[in-house]
Write a protein that holds these residues in place. Structure first.
Motif, PDB file in Angstrom:
ATOM      1  N   PRO A 105      39.991  48.168  34.689  1.00 59.65           N
ATOM      2  CA  PRO A 105      39.256  49.214  35.289  1.00 59.65           C
ATOM      3  C   PRO A 105      38.706  50.171  34.235  1.00 59.65           C
ATOM      4  CG  PRO A 105      41.848  49.317  35.238  1.00 59.65           C
ATOM      5  CD  PRO A 105      41.557  48.184  35.047  1.00 59.65           C
ATOM      6  N   ARG A 116      41.765  39.677  35.492  1.00 63.13           N
ATOM      7  CA  ARG A 116      42.244  39.947  36.727  1.00 63.13           C
ATOM      8  C   ARG A 116      41.873  41.362  37.275  1.00 63.13           C
ATOM      9  NH1 ARG A 116      43.979  35.980  34.660  1.00 63.13           N
ATOM     10  NH2 ARG A 116      45.074  34.149  35.978  1.00 63.13           N
ATOM     11  N   HIS A 117      42.098  42.417  36.300  1.00 60.93           N
ATOM     12  CA  HIS A 117      41.640  43.771  36.796  1.00 60.93           C
ATOM     13  C   HIS A 117      41.490  44.384  35.423  1.00 60.93           C
ATOM     14  CE1 HIS A 117      41.398  47.511  39.008  1.00 60.93           C
ATOM     15  NE2 HIS A 117      42.651  47.761  38.618  1.00 60.93           N
TER      16      HIS A 117
END
Length: 212
Positions: A81, A78-79
């Motif tokens: 970074p 989902r994420h």
């Protein structure tokens, strides 16, 4: 029952739960945290969990994810970074979860197993640490200068191994593994996932977790 947020059932000291929390925190995935006491599991947790083990993530649609690596990947897909998923771990996580964890358990809890030599098991685990030592001699983390999924999936178990006999560990000449572990346990991320929470009970106000 549906929930507005994913619900993470966890136990603070469990290395499997620890790595799930690390990924959720790194991915900035907000969830409700419920601390489970393993010797006194909440009936509501047992009613939802297929395995009765932590970590377990209950999604708002009722889907249950009860494998720690699956929870890590759920959060990071989902994420991501810090690009944890960009690195292929080459089977290192499987070796941690297999041979290393097997020896760790027999070293830490020898009375739970028949015909176990804890010192022999410790040496088996050290042989795996030696392979980490070789890699960490030329790289800050296992595969690159910054952590990937493998580092964060494995380090909670190395931490547990180091804590079994602190005096022995302090005399062990594995400087690169120790530096790697030391940077992990002194990091703000580790502090964030190791906060203490009371045992969850039905009716408690939600404890939010996962936003850096």
């Amino acid at each position: 029952m549906t929930h507005a947020l994913p619900v993470l059932y966890t136990f603070r000291r469990c290395p499997y739960a620890m790595r799930a929390r690390l990924a959720i925190q790194a991915a900035h995935q907000l969830c409700e945290l419920r601390e489970i006491v393993l010797r006194d599991k909440a009936p509501e947790f047992l009613g939802v969990s297929p395995s009765g083990t932590v970590p377990m993530l209950l999604l708002p649609d009722g889907t249950v994810i009860d494998e720690s690596l699956d929870i890590m990947r759920w959060a990071l897909t989902r994420h991501d970074p810090e690009h944890w998923l960009e690195v292929d771990d080459g089977g290192w996580i499987a070796r941690n979860d297999g041979p290393f964890k097997r020896s760790l358990d027999r070293y830490k809890y020898p009375t739970r197993f028949d015909k176990t030599d804890p010192l022999a098991e410790r040496e088996k685990a050290v042989a795996i640490l030696d392979e980490y030592e070789e890699r960490l001699a030329w790289s800050r983390c296992l595969f690159r200068a910054t952590p990937s999924l493998a580092d964060m999936a494995i380090l909670p178990f190395v931490r547990q191994f180091a804590s079994v006999d602190a005096d022995w560990w302090s005399g062990l000449a594995r400087p690169h593994v120790k530096r790697w572990l030391g940077e992990f346990v002194s990091s703000g991320r580790f502090d964030a996932v190791m906060l203490k929470y009371p045992k969850w009970q039905v009716g408690d106000a939600p404890t939010l977790f996962g936003v850096a």
